[in-house]
Design a protein around this motif. Structure first.
Motif, PDB file in Angstrom:
ATOM      1  N   LEU A 203     -12.736 -44.135 -31.100  1.00 34.57           N
ATOM      2  CA  LEU A 203     -13.842 -43.181 -31.087  1.00 34.57           C
ATOM      3  C   LEU A 203     -14.682 -43.294 -32.347  1.00 34.57           C
ATOM      4  O   LEU A 203     -14.157 -43.532 -33.446  1.00 34.57           O
ATOM      5  N   THR A 204     -15.984 -43.101 -32.192  1.00 33.87           N
ATOM      6  CA  THR A 204     -16.852 -42.989 -33.357  1.00 33.87           C
ATOM      7  C   THR A 204     -16.645 -41.626 -34.000  1.00 33.87           C
ATOM      8  O   THR A 204     -15.988 -40.738 -33.436  1.00 33.87           O
ATOM      9  N   THR A 205     -17.239 -41.438 -35.173  1.00 31.74           N
ATOM     10  CA  THR A 205     -17.095 -40.152 -35.848  1.00 31.74           C
ATOM     11  C   THR A 205     -17.712 -39.031 -35.017  1.00 31.74           C
ATOM     12  O   THR A 205     -17.137 -37.934 -34.904  1.00 31.74           O
ATOM     13  N   ALA A 206     -18.865 -39.285 -34.410  1.00 33.51           N
ATOM     14  CA  ALA A 206     -19.500 -38.273 -33.564  1.00 33.51           C
ATOM     15  C   ALA A 206     -18.640 -37.978 -32.340  1.00 33.51           C
ATOM     16  O   ALA A 206     -18.507 -36.812 -31.922  1.00 33.51           O
ATOM     17  N   GLU A 207     -18.056 -39.010 -31.748  1.00 33.23           N
ATOM     18  CA  GLU A 207     -17.188 -38.809 -30.595  1.00 33.23           C
ATOM     19  C   GLU A 207     -15.921 -38.050 -30.986  1.00 33.23           C
ATOM     20  O   GLU A 207     -15.428 -37.215 -30.225  1.00 33.23           O
ATOM     21  N   LEU A 208     -15.400 -38.354 -32.167  1.00 32.59           N
ATOM     22  CA  LEU A 208     -14.237 -37.618 -32.671  1.00 32.59           C
ATOM     23  C   LEU A 208     -14.553 -36.131 -32.795  1.00 32.59           C
ATOM     24  O   LEU A 208     -13.761 -35.276 -32.396  1.00 32.59           O
ATOM     25  N   ALA A 209     -15.725 -35.833 -33.367  1.00 31.36           N
ATOM     26  CA  ALA A 209     -16.112 -34.438 -33.565  1.00 31.36           C
ATOM     27  C   ALA A 209     -16.218 -33.711 -32.228  1.00 31.36           C
ATOM     28  O   ALA A 209     -15.713 -32.587 -32.075  1.00 31.36           O
ATOM     29  N   ALA A 210     -16.851 -34.346 -31.233  1.00 28.11           N
ATOM     30  CA  ALA A 210     -17.017 -33.712 -29.935  1.00 28.11           C
ATOM     31  C   ALA A 210     -15.679 -33.534 -29.227  1.00 28.11           C
ATOM     32  O   ALA A 210     -15.399 -32.487 -28.636  1.00 28.11           O
ATOM     33  N   GLU A 211     -14.829 -34.557 -29.302  1.00 30.39           N
ATOM     34  CA  GLU A 211     -13.533 -34.494 -28.634  1.00 30.39           C
ATOM     35  C   GLU A 211     -12.626 -33.463 -29.292  1.00 30.39           C
ATOM     36  O   GLU A 211     -11.880 -32.746 -28.610  1.00 30.39           O
ATOM     37  N   LEU A 212     -12.671 -33.372 -30.618  1.00 25.87           N
ATOM     38  CA  LEU A 212     -11.861 -32.379 -31.327  1.00 25.87           C
ATOM     39  C   LEU A 212     -12.276 -30.960 -30.940  1.00 25.87           C
ATOM     40  O   LEU A 212     -11.424 -30.100 -30.684  1.00 25.87           O
ATOM     41  N   ALA A 213     -13.570 -30.719 -30.905  1.00 23.23           N
ATOM     42  CA  ALA A 213     -14.060 -29.380 -30.559  1.00 23.23           C
ATOM     43  C   ALA A 213     -13.655 -29.003 -29.136  1.00 23.23           C
ATOM     44  O   ALA A 213     -13.184 -27.891 -28.879  1.00 23.23           O
ATOM     45  N   ALA A 214     -13.827 -29.935 -28.196  1.00 25.10           N
ATOM     46  CA  ALA A 214     -13.488 -29.644 -26.804  1.00 25.10           C
ATOM     47  C   ALA A 214     -11.992 -29.475 -26.617  1.00 25.10           C
ATOM     48  O   ALA A 214     -11.535 -28.595 -25.872  1.00 25.10           O
ATOM     49  N   THR A 215     -11.201 -30.294 -27.306  1.00 24.05           N
ATOM     50  CA  THR A 215      -9.751 -30.257 -27.128  1.00 24.05           C
ATOM     51  C   THR A 215      -9.141 -28.993 -27.708  1.00 24.05           C
ATOM     52  O   THR A 215      -8.293 -28.352 -27.077  1.00 24.05           O
ATOM     53  N   THR A 216      -9.536 -28.614 -28.904  1.00 24.09           N
ATOM     54  CA  THR A 216      -8.983 -27.411 -29.506  1.00 24.09           C
ATOM     55  C   THR A 216      -9.411 -26.161 -28.731  1.00 24.09           C
ATOM     56  O   THR A 216      -8.628 -25.218 -28.576  1.00 24.09           O
ATOM     57  N   ALA A 217     -10.637 -26.157 -28.218  1.00 26.80           N
ATOM     58  CA  ALA A 217     -11.090 -25.018 -27.406  1.00 26.80           C
ATOM     59  C   ALA A 217     -10.285 -24.920 -26.120  1.00 26.80           C
ATOM     60  O   ALA A 217      -9.876 -23.834 -25.702  1.00 26.80           O
ATOM     61  N   ALA A 218     -10.013 -26.065 -25.498  1.00 23.81           N
ATOM     62  CA  ALA A 218      -9.226 -26.065 -24.268  1.00 23.81           C
ATOM     63  C   ALA A 218      -7.790 -25.641 -24.535  1.00 23.81           C
ATOM     64  O   ALA A 218      -7.159 -24.954 -23.722  1.00 23.81           O
ATOM     65  N   ALA A 219      -7.245 -26.040 -25.688  1.00 27.02           N
ATOM     66  CA  ALA A 219      -5.874 -25.652 -26.030  1.00 27.02           C
ATOM     67  C   ALA A 219      -5.769 -24.148 -26.204  1.00 27.02           C
ATOM     68  O   ALA A 219      -4.812 -23.516 -25.737  1.00 27.02           O
ATOM     69  N   ARG A 220      -6.739 -23.538 -26.846  1.00 25.08           N
ATOM     70  CA  ARG A 220      -6.710 -22.093 -27.058  1.00 25.08           C
ATOM     71  C   ARG A 220      -6.957 -21.335 -25.753  1.00 25.08           C
ATOM     72  O   ARG A 220      -6.472 -20.211 -25.587  1.00 25.08           O
ATOM     73  N   ALA A 221      -7.714 -21.964 -24.840  1.00 23.89           N
ATOM     74  CA  ALA A 221      -7.965 -21.328 -23.541  1.00 23.89           C
ATOM     75  C   ALA A 221      -6.813 -21.542 -22.571  1.00 23.89           C
ATOM     76  O   ALA A 221      -6.770 -20.913 -21.517  1.00 23.89           O
ATOM     77  N   GLY A 222      -5.872 -22.427 -22.920  1.00 23.94           N
ATOM     78  CA  GLY A 222      -4.741 -22.700 -22.047  1.00 23.94           C
ATOM     79  C   GLY A 222      -5.074 -23.611 -20.890  1.00 23.94           C
ATOM     80  O   GLY A 222      -4.359 -23.638 -19.886  1.00 23.94           O
ATOM     81  N   SER A 223      -6.161 -24.392 -20.987  1.00 24.41           N
ATOM     82  CA  SER A 223      -6.601 -25.219 -19.863  1.00 24.41           C
ATOM     83  C   SER A 223      -6.247 -26.690 -20.009  1.00 24.41           C
ATOM     84  O   SER A 223      -6.695 -27.515 -19.217  1.00 24.41           O
ATOM     85  N   LEU A 224      -5.452 -27.037 -21.016  1.00 23.96           N
ATOM     86  CA  LEU A 224      -5.053 -28.437 -21.168  1.00 23.96           C
ATOM     87  C   LEU A 224      -3.877 -28.744 -20.249  1.00 23.96           C
ATOM     88  O   LEU A 224      -2.914 -27.986 -20.197  1.00 23.96           O
ATOM     89  N   PRO A 225      -3.915 -29.868 -19.539  1.00 15.29           N
ATOM     90  CA  PRO A 225      -2.744 -30.255 -18.736  1.00 15.29           C
ATOM     91  C   PRO A 225      -1.596 -30.652 -19.657  1.00 15.29           C
ATOM     92  O   PRO A 225      -1.811 -31.026 -20.814  1.00 15.29           O
ATOM     93  N   PRO A 226      -0.363 -30.574 -19.183  1.00 13.04           N
ATOM     94  CA  PRO A 226       0.790 -30.895 -20.029  1.00 13.04           C
ATOM     95  C   PRO A 226       0.732 -32.275 -20.658  1.00 13.04           C
ATOM     96  O   PRO A 226       1.210 -32.470 -21.774  1.00 13.04           O
ATOM     97  N   ALA A 227       0.155 -33.252 -19.950  1.00 16.96           N
ATOM     98  CA  ALA A 227       0.106 -34.614 -20.469  1.00 16.96           C
ATOM     99  C   ALA A 227      -0.691 -34.715 -21.762  1.00 16.96           C
ATOM    100  O   ALA A 227      -0.477 -35.629 -22.561  1.00 16.96           O
ATOM    101  N   ARG A 228      -1.618 -33.771 -21.991  1.00 21.44           N
ATOM    102  CA  ARG A 228      -2.429 -33.800 -23.210  1.00 21.44           C
ATOM    103  C   ARG A 228      -1.685 -33.229 -24.415  1.00 21.44           C
ATOM    104  O   ARG A 228      -2.224 -33.218 -25.532  1.00 21.44           O
TER     105      ARG A 228
END
Length: 480
Positions: A365-390
């Motif tokens: 991932l590029t730095t911009a892609e890292l930033a976007a993926e981190l924001a989406a992933t942490t938000a999904a984790a707090r919302a409880g919407s991440l599948p177990p595989a993640r």
């Protein structure tokens, strides 16, 4: 062929890597209900996440295998469905118009064609009768959203506790919580929306004191908000139904070690038992890193980059130089396995406990892609919407404990990984720059590593490289 012979049994599917069982949290359907293909029929909690399980069969529910609170092994019967005869509809199959929809958004991968990873699920309405507290004290009544009542649960020992009926045969509607008749108590509150229950619980609003303005006296969100706005609103300390608390006679509180909390405890205990960990740390001047972030975001304001994303980029650079830390120890085979890709774990504090979602092959991932993926992933984790595989398969973890306002830590390695980088808060401190005392933005970095995979030279080299890149971000360009 009889109806029994034509029934289809849906087995609890494989819910993710290393998961062999799941606890039934709540049935979405009851015996006699009609279900469609891909309709969510049950909410279960695994060691990784809360998951909605959709059924691949359509028909009438014949049997629910297991009650709320029961643990079911993967591959065992979950629900039995019988096909419908033409025009058949179950007697008394009522539908309710929900005021609001709520849910974790978890969708089981491989089941359900009409659900997306972050789609809000449609909950089957559940009526909750919240009894009026009496003068006997807060332990006389259970939470308004009563959970499982099997042995070992907080309300199992209370004969007067509210009970939830699943697939009842006595005429009680499934999912309706009832309480023993007590003339001293006020009429019960009628609540359908889980959002309304959550809003009332978070603000301490006693639902039994409200008069619902919805159809049939249903309490709506607007009713709770009006109560909050009123200066005479009657507040009550309502227990959180998601945290099973059982006060003892001595005033102690017993919290069952189950679900995600149990997995966290087991994993951290195993890490401490098996991994000879060492922690080293260094104070660094992060002024240059903050200036670099400000320059990047000024050039691309529509795609801001976080400090965590820059630290992740620096970690990836360090692991490219020191791949020994991107590894795990295979104790059975007596070998060290260095991963070809960096599956970067990001420690995230959520309402369900500490989770470590994983960004697979983060080095691509590029730095911009890292930033976007981190924001989406942490938000999904707090919302409880991440599948177990993640939430599995990480090879290195980044932990920003500075968000809690602390400077340093000696964290426990996320087993079976070999290392973890911790970042403290960034604060103004006196710092010597070119022989002169100045005020700089200073933070503390700590590296906890498995001494079996490397010695202090490798660990120190990695931490020094990270520190140098934080102080002089231009080094990242030279390291590419």
């Amino acid at each position: 062929m009889t109806t029994v012979e034509r029934t289809q049994v849906f087995l609890l599917p494989d819910l993710g890597e290393g998961l062999s069982e799941a606890e039934i949290v709540e049935w979405r359907v009851a015996v006699g209900d009609v279900v469609t293909v891909d309709q969510s029929v049950v909410e279960v909690e695994t060691a990784k996440a809360v998951v909605d399980v959709p059924c691949p069969y359509a028909g009438r529910v014949v049997t629910l295998h297991g009650a709320a609170g029961e643990v079911r092994p993967v591959g065992q019967p979950l629900i039995t469905i019988a096909p419908l005869d033409g025009g058949d509809e179950p007697a008394g199959h009522a539908t309710y118009r929900e005021e609001e929809r709520a849910g974790s958004g978890n969708v089981l991968i491989g089941y359900g064609t009409g659900h997306g990873g972050v789609t809000r699920r449609r909950r089957r309405p559940r009526l909750v009768l919240a009894p009026e507290p009496t003068d006997a004290g807060p332990t006389d009544t259970g939470p308004t959203d009563t959970g499982p009542t099997d042995a070992g649960r907080p309300d199992a020992a209370r004969p007067d506790a509210a009970r939830t009926s699943v697939g009842a045969t006595d005429g009680t509607a499934p999912g309706v919580v009832t309480a023993p008749a007590d003339p001293a108590r006020s009429p019960a509150a009628l609540v359908i929306s889980p959002i309304v229950r959550r809003l009332a619980r978070e603000h301490g609003v006693d639902l039994t004191t409200l008069r619902g303005t919805g159809p049939g006296g249903v309490i709506r969100r607007a009713d709770v908000e009006s109560a909050l706005a009123a200066p005479t609103a009657r507040l009550a300390a309502v227990p959180d139904p998601h945290v099973a608390l059982a006060p003892t006679g001595d005033g102690d509180v017993i919290i069952p070690l189950t679900g995600v909390r149990k997995v966290i405890a087991d994993k951290l205990s195993r890490s401490r038992r098996e991994i000879p960990e060492v922690t080293i740390w260094v104070d660094v001047d992060a002024t240059g890193l903050l200036e670099t972030r400000a320059a990047i975001n000024a050039a691309a304001p529509d795609a801001p980059v976080s400090i965590l994303a820059l630290l992740a980029r620096i970690c990836l650079s360090g692991l490219r130089r020191f791949p020994q830390l991107n590894a795990r120890v295979d104790t059975e085979a007596q070998r060290i396995v260095q991963s070809a890709g960096v599956h970067l774990g990001i420690a995230a504090q959520t309402d369900r406990g500490l989770l470590v979602p994983v960004l697979r092959d983060a080095q691509r991932l590029t730095t911009a892609e890292l930033a976007a993926e981190l924001a989406a992933t942490t938000a999904a984790a707090r919302a409880g919407s991440l599948p177990p595989a993640r939430l599995t398969g990480g090879t290195f973890t980044l932990n920003n404990y500075g968000v809690f306002g602390v400077d340093g830590s000696t964290p426990i390695i996320n087993h079976p990984e070999a290392a973890l980088l911790g970042v403290g808060r960034i604060v103004d401190k006196p710092w010597v720059v070119d022989g002169q005392l100045a005020v700089r933005k200073v933070t503390q970095l700590s590296l906890t590593f498995d001494h079996r995979v490397c010695d202090g030279g490798v660990a120190g080299g990695f931490l020094r490289h990270v520190a140098d890149c934080v102080e002089r971000p231009a080094l990242l360009i030279a390291a590419v």
